[in-house]
Design a protein around this motif. Structure first.
Motif, PDB file in Angstrom:
ATOM      1  N   ALA A 113      -1.947   0.883  -3.934  1.00 21.70           N
ATOM      2  CA  ALA A 113      -0.976  -0.356  -3.938  1.00 21.70           C
ATOM      3  C   ALA A 113      -1.313  -1.188  -5.530  1.00 21.70           C
ATOM      4  CB  ALA A 113      -0.009  -0.802  -2.986  1.00 21.70           C
ATOM      5  N   GLU A 114      -2.414  -2.157  -4.982  1.00 18.69           N
ATOM      6  CA  GLU A 114      -2.823  -3.068  -5.742  1.00 18.69           C
ATOM      7  C   GLU A 114      -3.311  -2.375  -7.305  1.00 18.69           C
ATOM      8  OE1 GLU A 114      -4.214  -6.875  -2.891  1.00 18.69           O
ATOM      9  OE2 GLU A 114      -5.325  -5.011  -2.906  1.00 18.69           O
ATOM     10  N   GLU A 149      -1.971   0.437  -8.357  1.00 17.19           N
ATOM     11  CA  GLU A 149      -0.502   0.822  -9.743  1.00 17.19           C
ATOM     12  C   GLU A 149      -0.303  -0.574 -10.586  1.00 17.19           C
ATOM     13  OE1 GLU A 149       0.441   3.828 -10.218  1.00 17.19           O
ATOM     14  OE2 GLU A 149      -1.210   5.200  -9.329  1.00 17.19           O
ATOM     15  N   VAL A 150       0.135  -2.137  -8.997  1.00 14.96           N
ATOM     16  CA  VAL A 150       0.645  -2.656  -9.500  1.00 14.96           C
ATOM     17  C   VAL A 150      -0.068  -3.545 -10.960  1.00 14.96           C
ATOM     18  CG1 VAL A 150       1.749  -5.243  -9.239  1.00 14.96           C
ATOM     19  CG2 VAL A 150       1.704  -2.876  -6.965  1.00 14.96           C
ATOM     20  N   LEU A 151      -1.356  -3.526 -10.660  1.00 14.18           N
ATOM     21  CA  LEU A 151      -2.113  -3.894 -12.029  1.00 14.18           C
ATOM     22  C   LEU A 151      -1.724  -3.376 -13.183  1.00 14.18           C
ATOM     23  CD1 LEU A 151      -5.684  -4.751 -10.446  1.00 14.18           C
ATOM     24  CD2 LEU A 151      -4.152  -6.343 -11.726  1.00 14.18           C
ATOM     25  N   LEU A 208       0.863  -1.347 -13.977  1.00 13.30           N
ATOM     26  CA  LEU A 208       2.500  -2.186 -13.828  1.00 13.30           C
ATOM     27  C   LEU A 208       1.840  -3.333 -15.414  1.00 13.30           C
ATOM     28  CD1 LEU A 208       4.370  -0.400 -13.842  1.00 13.30           C
ATOM     29  CD2 LEU A 208       4.834  -2.395 -11.695  1.00 13.30           C
ATOM     30  N   ILE A 209       1.542  -4.474 -14.572  1.00 10.52           N
ATOM     31  CA  ILE A 209       1.603  -5.479 -14.943  1.00 10.52           C
ATOM     32  C   ILE A 209       0.799  -5.515 -16.227  1.00 10.52           C
ATOM     33  CG2 ILE A 209       0.612  -7.459 -14.636  1.00 10.52           C
ATOM     34  CD1 ILE A 209       0.038  -7.559 -12.091  1.00 10.52           C
TER      35      ILE A 209
END
Lengths: 337, 337
Positions: B155-156, B158-160, B162-163
């Protein structure tokens, strides 16, 4: 004591009293909640904190800790499991807010409205993985096994709700199947987990799980009633939020039984989901029936079932708080309506 | 043998060969995958089957089983863990397709396009919970602990991503951080899990984990190259899918180093995301640089690192298949371009 002195005595709610009795343990829960949602990826604690920091009653950790106390367990050993229940709950709220497209949550804008669907889905996944990690650290494989069943049943309950949305003809068993999966299961698991920490898990864990199950059913019914009776200021959510999303909950289901003309109104509302007026008309019409009183009576049946499960625990301040909390579920609805 | 006989001999790919060597175990994986995605809520197996039934190379289960075999483990004991890796992968694909708004997956319409975002989020949650349940049944708490770290790191990652989307100036370490979290971690965990089933986990599990990590890095780089070189028929996804979503992957990153004018094209494309032409122009421009060759060279470094990790396993048919598969990662890209 004269009358004015009585009326100026602030009402201390059972939840506040119960939480005060837990003292440091609940503060430890907050601390670990904060630590567990940390990440080097800054957006993750930001989204987590948006939701966790917006309040929330911490009812799941409170129940788990009280149940541990009622079972003579060391409260320190219960903190991580209490954190895990709150993390799972918050992960599911993040995903629900994507699913439901809700605008308000705990009185603030829902996370997907602020951070987008993508971040909400992923941060929900992150919190879920962290929560599994906390329960793993605890090391009880049977609790873990039951947890994975509960979490998959939460998803099943939510999917059922999705499939059955827009149908005012939902049956009572159909409704109960949904809320058992999406809500009561995690309550049940948390109570079982708390009681399993004490010296007599074989004697108490099953009763604790049944208490949690019945408590969770009553809790969700009360929440569904509040959707019809509470102002957004009281609930922290939009009025008739469920109804706008096409969710048939107990008040509507009972309302339609009493006033069959409601069915056509529900069909009309489903046909123009962006129009607010049909929803508000349904709310007014439901409130004219006995639906709310009947729904609360149903919740009280569950409350009584929950309270009965506590007999095996014997008398203790913690067991007393659990009884008070069970009754408070419906009392707070009556206060709001 | 004459020339026409040679050209009519079908090429047997290393993945096909490896999977044939696993025989019944991989068939057992398919059976358990199907059982595990069952639910009384019919939409759940339907959505699961839409994705699981659309194919997929089952590369994660294959690696786990080969690693178990290379470590002299009983393959039967590895089936459930192999299923778990594929379930986590599919849960993450369902969530990614919500996050990325992709249209095609494995050559068919992505699940959110067919069943909606809500069902995709919830069925992803369901599969994730089931996968945790399978690993719990297995009973190794240390594997479970590492798994929850891997899933939160996914999840981290994927969030990275995204950012950092829309930024062509992403650094190589920044890119590697993303793909390590979102892809290599689960490969690494699966290989560790496979090797830990054998009689010498202390000697082999760490090397297996390092093999999986390096294999996963090479695999994701190759996948990112295919986004620039493969037709939708070959990849089962839209051409330049990543680029359309603003994802900066290694070919673009290296392309921009070689052709600085690309940066302004990327900014233009980001400004009009619905317009396809700027993306296709970027692809053409990237393909004129050495970016693809350099990216493949990077993947081959990881492949070599992976192969080196296998030394401690000694020679065996399974270890041989692992070496072949590692080399096949980049070979299949060269075949497609």
């Amino acid at each position: 004591m004269n009358e004015s002195a009585v009326s100026s005595t602030p009402v201390v709610h059972p939840l506040t009293q119960a939480q005060a009795s837990l003292g440091d343990s609940l503060r430890a829960v907050e601390l670990v909640l904060d630590q567990t949602s940390q990440s080097t990826v800054q957006l993750i604690p930001e989204v987590s904190h948006h939701l966790l920091g917006a309040g929330g009653k911490r009812i799941r950790p409170t129940l788990l800790l009280l149940m541990a106390q009622a079972a003579d367990a060391d409260l320190d050993s219960a903190v991580d499991l209490a954190v895990a229940t709150e993390l799972f709950h918050n992960a599911s709220l993040l995903h629900d807010d994507v699913v439901d497209r809700g605008h308000l949550r705990r009185g603030v804008a829902a996370a997907p409205r602020v951070y987008g669907n993508s971040a909400s889905v992923l941060v929900g996944d992150f919190l879920m993985a962290r929560a599994f990690g906390m329960v793993t650290q605890h090391g009880d494989l049977e609790l873990l096994r039951q947890l994975s069943l509960v979490i998959s049943a939460m998803a099943e309950g939510e999917v059922l709700q999705l499939i059955r949305s827009g149908r005012a003809t939902l049956s009572l068993p159909g409704y109960e199947e949904i809320i058992s999966g999406k809500t009561a299961g995690l309550f049940s698991w948390g109570c079982r987990a708390g009681a399993s920490l004490g010296p007599r898990p074989a004697a108490l864990a099953e009763a604790a799980a049944q208490f949690g199950q019945a408590f969770g059913m009553a809790f969700q019914i009360a929440d569904d009633v509040l959707d019809y009776t509470a102002s957004p200021e009281q609930s922290g959510k939009d009025l008739a939020n469920d109804l706008r999303q096409g969710k048939t909950t107990l008040p509507l289901l009972l309302g339609c039984e009493q006033d069959p003309d409601l069915l056509s109104l529900v069909e009309e509302a489903a046909a123009s989901p962006s129009n607010e007026e049909p929803c508000l008309a349904i709310v007014r019409r439901v409130l004219k029936t006995e639906a709310v009183a009947l729904a609360l009576a149903k919740a009280e049946q569950y409350t009584q079932r929950a309270v009965d499960c506590l007999d095996v625990f014997g008398k203790s301040p913690a067991a007393g708080h659990l009884v008070e909390l069970a009754h408070y579920i419906t009392d707070r609805v009556k206060l709001s309506s």
